[in-house]
Design a protein around this motif. Structure first.
Motif, PDB file in Angstrom:
ATOM      1  N   LEU A  86      24.996  -2.946 -74.624  1.00  0.00           N
ATOM      2  CA  LEU A  86      25.326  -1.692 -74.706  1.00  0.00           C
ATOM      3  C   LEU A  86      26.717  -1.248 -73.928  1.00  0.00           C
ATOM      4  N   VAL A 111      27.554   3.281 -77.217  1.00  0.00           N
ATOM      5  CA  VAL A 111      27.253   4.358 -76.750  1.00  0.00           C
ATOM      6  C   VAL A 111      28.492   5.216 -76.269  1.00  0.00           C
ATOM      7  N   TYR A 112      28.307   6.616 -76.105  1.00  0.00           N
ATOM      8  CA  TYR A 112      29.470   7.446 -75.831  1.00  0.00           C
ATOM      9  C   TYR A 112      29.134   8.747 -74.875  1.00  0.00           C
ATOM     10  N   LEU A 120      24.826   5.892 -68.630  1.00  0.00           N
ATOM     11  CA  LEU A 120      24.111   5.989 -70.058  1.00  0.00           C
ATOM     12  C   LEU A 120      23.627   4.720 -70.370  1.00  0.00           C
ATOM     13  N   LEU A 124      19.651   3.085 -70.802  1.00  0.00           N
ATOM     14  CA  LEU A 124      19.409   2.537 -72.176  1.00  0.00           C
ATOM     15  C   LEU A 124      19.055   0.857 -71.834  1.00  0.00           C
ATOM     16  N   ALA A 126      18.056  -0.611 -69.350  1.00  0.00           N
ATOM     17  CA  ALA A 126      16.725  -0.650 -68.477  1.00  0.00           C
ATOM     18  C   ALA A 126      15.660  -0.284 -69.378  1.00  0.00           C
ATOM     19  N   ILE A 192      18.427  11.716 -67.633  1.00  0.00           N
ATOM     20  CA  ILE A 192      19.224  11.858 -68.756  1.00  0.00           C
ATOM     21  C   ILE A 192      19.645  13.383 -68.623  1.00  0.00           C
ATOM     22  N   GLY A 193      20.877  13.490 -68.569  1.00  0.00           N
ATOM     23  CA  GLY A 193      21.488  14.860 -68.644  1.00  0.00           C
ATOM     24  C   GLY A 193      21.471  15.575 -69.923  1.00  0.00           C
TER      25      GLY A 193
END
Lengths: 349, 349
Positions: A86, A111-112, A120, A124, A126, A192-193
């Motif tokens: 990732l 991912v971004y 982030l 993911l 984990a 997670i925000g």
């Protein structure tokens, strides 16, 4: 084994009951960072911005590829052992990450989250390991001062002036190999925000724009987990720097959380006092090279036992700015913790 | 409950033993798509490219926001019930997704896989729900012909000519609400692709570039799961279109997999014969509006029981192209399946 039902806490915190940890990590940096305060904590320091390549974009890619290769080697694994990679970066179409995935040939998920991408991708990774979808996952990010300036602002040759609220994009890359196993730092929680936008429109003051997002995620983390600031030895934001970090500290104090001296910022830890970096470091690599280079090393050496890393991202684009939009921001937090097994063995795994 | 150990199959396939499904989905499209072959399957059709907004970028965002809101409403939920939103698009810095996350205020994870993003976001959503990190997750993607042309190619006013191998970016957005529960289409497997690059450099022939990535992921899916082409009623790629799809069919045949008539392509299903779309549709929305609009509806009506959707992405950027790089491609596959419970009830949930 815990059942699936126990893995969600509160609004948006994940817990990893299977004991997921960072088996190894690596940090690669450019010349200015390699001359900074944390110079002894990096795996590779490139002494020029091209890293032996013919474009800056290829240099950034080389750094990410090196970080991944080094972390995987330090974990005693090969990329062919790892079914999940990732990664994200700041370049349009995430090309640094995609081309590094071509080189390393692991199943790849882009991912971004702008500069929040480090935590982030780690979160993911984990979840995929803890959830049993893969035995190992690699999380990686990169940024490069020259590629970012070229893409987001002006050609560097133009010599555009900046305000003191501007930040300096860190040149470097970081990667972590996530797996199950005691002995190293465990990934205990992720929070997670959600997007926070207080109406800031100045792209040369991202610290002010991002501070409320960091505050929102930190507060949510405390509420979801029941932890308090004193449960952490270090609470560190990714790149709020000189302007944004005091704003975040003040907002947290107003909300009843006095973080005190344990509240620091990666963007203020990288460079030496003599470096001209405006308000401080930023970029995906800011939180990544500090976390994957410096912080994990200090945790293994026993300096800190519990650390909360909050990576902040400004989710604007030149187009959204030109169309008059304010800057949506986000922050993702990961709680790292030395396991008791590692502490019992002296924490020097 | 299955233990975590059973969720990884072969190289890179995930299985979701808890029974994760698509509770509801929605598809929103622009005028040309709304005049196409699947016009009866969309939730909202905008009859102009601006969708009531003052820029194309804001129009694309409106479509994604509408798709998310519609899917969440159809699921009988509110966005405040949903702690995970995974979305991606083609615009620089993923701004469509980020701004939609600002509107909908769900904890947000940006993902990027070019036109493969639909199945990437759906796979991660399924893993997070199945793994127990969230009770619900929304997966969403969008693309817009005018924003994509402006960003990747020429100003549309310039009237640049294209070759017949070029594709037409679909204007639209799709979203799915993922949760546990019988009655609708289950998400049975995901196969995460790795980057495949056969050296194609022509950005006006992405179908040829992407076909080998689709083939790699389809073959991996069969090997990992033990399934064969005959186990699916429909095997559908995202946007290989007229040029790429026959190449993929031939390559699969050479590898011993004759997919026959069940092998189709979303990019060839959207437009009417009279539409001028060169080789066919492309963009994140190509696979999304067909899957979330048409395919799931047909599955609920009993037309198909098992469907494999393979979304393909070309991970290039204008910069990588200008620096002489070939086009790295990727494909992610999701196996959808009507549950026996749904079939027993007539499949009309």
């Amino acid at each position: 084994m815990a059942t699936n039902e126990t893995k969600a806490l509160g609004r948006s915190t994940w817990v990893y009951p299977s004991g997921v940890g960072i088996l190894a990590s690596a940090a690669v940096v450019g010349p200015k960072e390699g001359d900074g305060l944390l110079k002894d904590d990096y795996d590779i320091i490139y002494t020029d911005m091209y890293a032996g390549q013919d474009t800056w974009e290829k240099a950034e890619r080389k750094m990410l590829e090196d970080a991944v290769a080094t972390a995987v080697e330090k974990a005693g694994l090969q990329t062919s052992d790892i079914p999940a990679y990732l990664a994200g970066d700041l370049l349009n179409q995430n090309i640094t990450s995609s081309f590094s995935a071509k080189t390393h040939q692991m199943p790849f998920m882009g991912v971004y989250g702008a500069c929040s991408t480090s935590m982030l991708s780690l979160s993911l990774a984990a979840a995929l390991v803890d959830g049993g979808y893969t035995p190992y996952a690699v999380a990686g990010v990169s940024s490069h001062n020259a590629t970012a300036e070229k893409q987001y602002r002006y050609p560097t040759e133009y010599g555009g002036q900046k305000t003191d609220t501007a930040q300096w994009t860190v040149t470097g890359a970081g990667a972590a190999v996530v797996g199950r196993g005691e002995g190293g730092p465990l990934i205990r929680y992720s929070t997670i925000g959600k997007v926070v936008d207080r109406g800031v429109k100045n792209p040369f003051d991202l610290g002010t724009a991002m501070a409320p997002a960091a505050v929102d995620t930190i507060q949510t983390h405390f509420q979801d987990t029941g932890r308090m600031p004193g449960d952490y030895d270090l609470i560190v934001t990714g790149d709020l720097a000189k302007v944004g970090h005091p704003i975040a500290a003040d907002l947290l104090k107003q909300a009843g959380y006095d973080l005190g001296e344990r509240f620091q910022d990666c963007g203020l830890m990288i460079y030496s006092p003599g470096h001209e970096v405006f308000a401080g470091g930023s970029g995906c690599a800011s939180s990544a090279v500090v976390t994957y280079g410096h912080i994990l090393k200090q945790m293994r050496q026993g300096t800190w036992r519990r650390v909360l890393v909050i990576a902040t991202g400004a989710l604007l684009s030149p187009i959204s700015y030109q169309q008059g939009e304010s800057i949506p921001c986000i922050a993702h937090a990961v709680a790292l913790e030395m396991s008791e097994a590692a502490e019992g063995s002296g924490g020097l795994s």
